[in-house]
Write a protein that holds these residues in place. Structure first.
Motif, PDB file in Angstrom:
ATOM      1  N   GLY A  76     -40.788  25.409  42.505  1.00  0.00           N
ATOM      2  CA  GLY A  76     -39.509  25.868  43.053  1.00  0.00           C
ATOM      3  C   GLY A  76     -39.288  25.345  44.466  1.00  0.00           C
ATOM      4  O   GLY A  76     -38.184  24.901  44.817  1.00  0.00           O
ATOM      5  N   MET A  77     -40.338  25.382  45.292  1.00  0.00           N
ATOM      6  CA  MET A  77     -40.213  24.868  46.656  1.00  0.00           C
ATOM      7  C   MET A  77     -39.995  23.349  46.654  1.00  0.00           C
ATOM      8  O   MET A  77     -39.192  22.829  47.437  1.00  0.00           O
ATOM      9  N   LEU A  78     -40.708  22.636  45.774  1.00  0.00           N
ATOM     10  CA  LEU A  78     -40.536  21.181  45.694  1.00  0.00           C
ATOM     11  C   LEU A  78     -39.116  20.821  45.242  1.00  0.00           C
ATOM     12  O   LEU A  78     -38.507  19.887  45.784  1.00  0.00           O
ATOM     13  N   LEU A  79     -38.598  21.540  44.266  1.00  0.00           N
ATOM     14  CA  LEU A  79     -37.241  21.276  43.802  1.00  0.00           C
ATOM     15  C   LEU A  79     -36.219  21.557  44.895  1.00  0.00           C
ATOM     16  O   LEU A  79     -35.244  20.807  45.064  1.00  0.00           O
ATOM     17  N   CYS A  80     -36.447  22.611  45.642  1.00  0.00           N
ATOM     18  CA  CYS A  80     -35.547  22.942  46.753  1.00  0.00           C
ATOM     19  C   CYS A  80     -35.599  21.854  47.825  1.00  0.00           C
ATOM     20  O   CYS A  80     -34.565  21.416  48.338  1.00  0.00           O
ATOM     21  N   SER A 117     -42.334  12.505  37.671  1.00  0.00           N
ATOM     22  CA  SER A 117     -42.565  13.318  38.865  1.00  0.00           C
ATOM     23  C   SER A 117     -41.348  14.170  39.226  1.00  0.00           C
ATOM     24  O   SER A 117     -41.475  15.138  39.972  1.00  0.00           O
ATOM     25  N   VAL A 118     -40.185  13.818  38.719  1.00  0.00           N
ATOM     26  CA  VAL A 118     -39.001  14.662  38.908  1.00  0.00           C
ATOM     27  C   VAL A 118     -38.860  15.634  37.737  1.00  0.00           C
ATOM     28  O   VAL A 118     -38.540  16.809  37.923  1.00  0.00           O
ATOM     29  N   VAL A 123     -38.873  20.932  34.594  1.00  0.00           N
ATOM     30  CA  VAL A 123     -39.142  21.552  33.287  1.00  0.00           C
ATOM     31  C   VAL A 123     -40.129  22.704  33.436  1.00  0.00           C
ATOM     32  O   VAL A 123     -39.956  23.769  32.831  1.00  0.00           O
ATOM     33  N   TYR A 124     -41.166  22.520  34.247  1.00  0.00           N
ATOM     34  CA  TYR A 124     -42.161  23.578  34.424  1.00  0.00           C
ATOM     35  C   TYR A 124     -41.527  24.826  35.042  1.00  0.00           C
ATOM     36  O   TYR A 124     -41.779  25.946  34.604  1.00  0.00           O
ATOM     37  N   HIS A 125     -40.703  24.620  36.064  1.00  0.00           N
ATOM     38  CA  HIS A 125     -40.057  25.761  36.715  1.00  0.00           C
ATOM     39  C   HIS A 125     -39.126  26.475  35.731  1.00  0.00           C
ATOM     40  O   HIS A 125     -39.072  27.707  35.703  1.00  0.00           O
ATOM     41  N   PHE A 126     -38.413  25.711  34.920  1.00  0.00           N
ATOM     42  CA  PHE A 126     -37.529  26.310  33.917  1.00  0.00           C
ATOM     43  C   PHE A 126     -38.331  27.111  32.891  1.00  0.00           C
ATOM     44  O   PHE A 126     -37.982  28.255  32.565  1.00  0.00           O
ATOM     45  N   LEU A 163     -42.989  14.084  29.622  1.00  0.00           N
ATOM     46  CA  LEU A 163     -43.354  12.749  29.134  1.00  0.00           C
ATOM     47  C   LEU A 163     -42.241  12.168  28.264  1.00  0.00           C
ATOM     48  O   LEU A 163     -41.932  10.972  28.354  1.00  0.00           O
ATOM     49  N   ALA A 164     -41.639  13.006  27.433  1.00  0.00           N
ATOM     50  CA  ALA A 164     -40.525  12.544  26.605  1.00  0.00           C
ATOM     51  C   ALA A 164     -39.344  12.129  27.473  1.00  0.00           C
ATOM     52  O   ALA A 164     -38.726  11.079  27.235  1.00  0.00           O
ATOM     53  N   ALA A 165     -39.034  12.914  28.493  1.00  0.00           N
ATOM     54  CA  ALA A 165     -37.923  12.578  29.385  1.00  0.00           C
ATOM     55  C   ALA A 165     -38.209  11.303  30.172  1.00  0.00           C
ATOM     56  O   ALA A 165     -37.308  10.493  30.408  1.00  0.00           O
ATOM     57  N   ALA A 166     -39.453  11.103  30.575  1.00  0.00           N
ATOM     58  CA  ALA A 166     -39.810   9.908  31.340  1.00  0.00           C
ATOM     59  C   ALA A 166     -39.764   8.653  30.481  1.00  0.00           C
ATOM     60  O   ALA A 166     -39.564   7.550  31.001  1.00  0.00           O
TER      61      ALA A 166
END
Length: 177
Positions: A76-80, A117-118, A123-126, A163-166
């Protein structure tokens, strides 16, 4: 006779009372100063025992649920921070700068790694937030084993989806002439 701990507590209470009375009573101020200089601090008393400081955090094995919870907060902090950085670049350089930077990175050989890395923190936070929503609204999954398994599931699902998104490549924008 009082134990050393009770003596310390007694003296601490007397010091606190003397500090409270000090503005109205100069004798109490003098007493507080004398007591403060004669009583060792907690750190001084612990150092005098000669025992080593406990390595508490470094030897503790965090359970999967704790690691998952910490990871949700960190993502969450990284996304912010990432969103703030993109907004700052857009504000300072205009939206074209962000678009051209993203296109430059998408065309590089590091694109899959950068996309992962994005995608992974997002996805993890979601997934972590979804799990917490189930916990909050349905009150399901509070046993130790269920928390551990759901933590592993959040890690696994996030990694697989990222991995699928990347691996997906969108066609690059063609420049208008």
């Amino acid at each position: 006779p009082l134990s050393p701990h009770l003596q310390y507590c007694n003296q601490a209470m007397l010091r606190a009372a003397a500090r409270l009375a000090a503005p109205r009573c100069p004798a109490a101020l003098g007493m507080a100063r004398r007591m403060q200089s004669s009583t060792p601090s907690y750190t001084e008393r612990m150092n005098a025992t000669g025992r080593p400081l406990s390595p508490h955090v470094t030897i503790y094995a965090f359970p999967a649920g704790a690691l998952s919870s910490i990871t949700v907060r960190v993502t969450g902090m990284l996304l912010c921070a990432g969103t703030t950085g993109i907004a700052g670049i857009s504000l300072l350089s205009g939206p074209e700068a962000v678009s051209s930077t993203v296109q430059l990175l998408a065309d590089s050989s590091l694109a899959p790694l950068l996309k992962f890395s994005v995608a992974w923190p997002l996805v993890y936070h979601f997934c972590g937030a979804f799990r917490h929503a189930i916990w909050d609204h349905k009150m399901l999954g509070f046993s130790n084993q269920t928390v551990r398994l759901s933590s592993y599931a959040v890690f696994g699902i996030s990694t697989a989806l990222s991995l699928a998104a990347a691996s997906i490549s969108l066609p690059s924008k063609e420049k208008k002439k």
